[in-house]
Scaffold this active site. Structure first.
Site, PDB file in Angstrom:
ATOM      1  N   HIS A 215      -6.708  -7.700 -30.324  1.00  0.00           N
ATOM      2  CA  HIS A 215      -5.266  -7.798 -30.055  1.00  0.00           C
ATOM      3  C   HIS A 215      -4.981  -7.011 -28.790  1.00  0.00           C
ATOM      4  CE1 HIS A 215      -1.007  -8.414 -31.199  1.00  0.00           C
ATOM      5  NE2 HIS A 215      -0.844  -7.283 -30.535  1.00  0.00           N
ATOM      6  N   CYS A 216      -4.425  -7.701 -27.797  1.00  0.00           N
ATOM      7  CA  CYS A 216      -4.216  -7.082 -26.487  1.00  0.00           C
ATOM      8  C   CYS A 216      -2.755  -6.692 -26.320  1.00  0.00           C
ATOM      9  CB  CYS A 216      -4.634  -8.046 -25.382  1.00  0.00           C
ATOM     10  SG  CYS A 216      -4.405  -7.367 -23.725  1.00  0.00           S
ATOM     11  N   PRO A 217      -2.457  -5.413 -26.109  1.00  0.00           N
ATOM     12  CA  PRO A 217      -1.057  -5.009 -25.884  1.00  0.00           C
ATOM     13  C   PRO A 217      -0.512  -5.492 -24.553  1.00  0.00           C
ATOM     14  CG  PRO A 217      -2.542  -3.139 -25.614  1.00  0.00           C
ATOM     15  CD  PRO A 217      -3.372  -4.264 -26.131  1.00  0.00           C
TER      16      PRO A 217
ATOM     17  N   ASN B  17       0.750  -8.766 -25.467  1.00  0.00           N
ATOM     18  CA  ASN B  17       1.473  -8.708 -26.736  1.00  0.00           C
ATOM     19  C   ASN B  17       1.059  -9.854 -27.646  1.00  0.00           C
ATOM     20  OD1 ASN B  17       3.275  -7.555 -28.569  1.00  0.00           O
ATOM     21  ND2 ASN B  17       4.940  -8.899 -27.932  1.00  0.00           N
ATOM     22  N   ASN B  18      -0.233 -10.138 -27.660  1.00  0.00           N
ATOM     23  CA  ASN B  18      -0.765 -11.237 -28.455  1.00  0.00           C
ATOM     24  C   ASN B  18      -2.253 -11.007 -28.653  1.00  0.00           C
ATOM     25  OD1 ASN B  18      -0.840 -13.671 -29.859  1.00  0.00           O
ATOM     26  ND2 ASN B  18       0.389 -14.742 -28.319  1.00  0.00           N
TER      27      ASN B  18
END
Length: 353
Positions: free
Chosen positions: A69-71, A74-75
């Site tokens: 999950h990549c900040p 945001n997905n």
């Protein structure tokens, strides 16, 4: 060229953000009912986890071929947007390298035109250039400071994002994800710990870097397959990886230890009242913390020197059936001596007789 870099970077960035990774359909089950025994069941999505899929706490869905999950976007990075995300990681450093070259040459030429050499000193006059033609855009002290600051940002982005690109390419060329690389390492540790004599072979490695590369990058931009069924190498089962995950999950239950809370804990990231060492050694992870009340039972699965990770044991149905997992301070709990079935040491603890 800078506009081209900007357009390509933003296109792949927003594609990774809005296209998304692709989610396992709610209530999904395999075509053959007997294959359910090889899969984990997700209580949140009310469906079985398809091969290579994992449940994301942030997205609250089972993600197909989840990498992480990549900040930044945001997905999740997964099946559908893995190529766009990796291209973003490639194009951003290339654009920053181009920008860095422009900043360096600009500062070099402008400073060179303002340097005066004397017998005993070297002077730099930032008010105006001593040579014609004069620059279209005035280059004074503020412009020099802004260019130097922008150069630092460009070089920092090149190094940081470039390292992430290298990491992503390593897993793509072996047709893995970051999570699957971790599962493979745990499989080797499990086999070595129990001395079972097994040999775990990662089933999705096609044996060629080019074939693995084409599993993610295609001319159409649409990845191969449907995100639920995957081609496997010769000699491997369609559910080889999920079977290994079930073995690791069973092993984690065997090695887990039951603890009872002896102090209240609010669930804050850095608790001040739990000691200086606990405060400064808080785990550097996005995994949550769980609040504890005196008397709560927790099943710990792993631990650090001053922190532990586990799941709160639900006493009654009134708790809602929601699993609470996360980190909590070690000094807030004590080991349940009466629990003989799970009386095993947590990772990092020594066995005691």
């Amino acid at each position: 060229m800078l506009l081209n870099w900007t357009v390509m970077i933003l296109y792949n960035y927003f594609s990774a953000m809005f296209v998304g990774p692709g989610y396992v359909p709610l209530g999904w089950t395999p075509e053959k009912s007997q294959d359910c025994m090889y899969l984990q069941y997700c209580k949140v999505c009310q469906s079985y986890k398809a091969p290579r899929s994992h449940h994301c706490r942030k997205c609250n869905r089972c993600v197909m071929k989840m990498d992480h999950h990549c900040p930044w976007i945001n997905n999740c990075c997964g099946y559908q947007n893995h190529a766009s995300f990796t291209l973003f990681l490639l194009l951003a450093p290339l654009g920053c390298i181009h920008a860095s070259f422009i900043f360096i040459m600009t500062m070099y030429t402008q400073l060179y035109n303002r340097i005066s050499f004397g017998w005993s000193s070297v002077k730099i006059d930032m008010s105006a250039a001593k040579r014609d033609p004069r620059p279209i855009i005035p280059f004074g002290l503020s412009a020099f400071a802004a260019s130097l600051f922008a150069l630092g940002l460009a070089l920092g982005t090149t190094i940081a994002v470039g390292m992430l690109f290298i990491i992503q390419m390593k897993v793509i060329l072996t047709n893995k994800t970051s999570i699957e690389s971790w599962i493979e390492e745990k499989a080797k540790d499990r086999i070595q710990y129990y001395q079972t004599g097994e040999t775990f072979v990662f089933p999705y490695d096609m044996g060629s870097k080019w074939k693995n590369f084409k599993q993610v990058f295609t001319w159409s931009g649409i990845p191969e397959g449907d995100g639920l069924d995957w081609p496997v190498r010769d000699g491997c089962h369609q559910y080889s990886l999920t079977i290994e995950q079930l073995k690791q999950k069973a092993d984690k239950r065997v090695r887990s230890v039951r603890y009872r809370a002896i102090e209240d804990y609010s669930g804050v990231c850095c608790p001040v009242t739990k000691g200086v060492k606990t405060f400064f050694t808080t785990p550097c992870t996005e995994e949550p913390r769980i609040a504890l009340s005196k008397g709560d039972l927790i099943l710990a699965t792993r631990g650090l020197k001053h922190w532990m990770y586990g799941e709160k044991i639900l006493i009654s149905a009134a708790d809602g059936g929601i699993r609470e997992r996360g980190w909590f301070p070690r000094k807030c709990v004590e080991k349940c001596q009466y629990d003989s079935e799970t009386d095993q040491p947590v990772d990092g603890e020594k066995k005691s007789k």
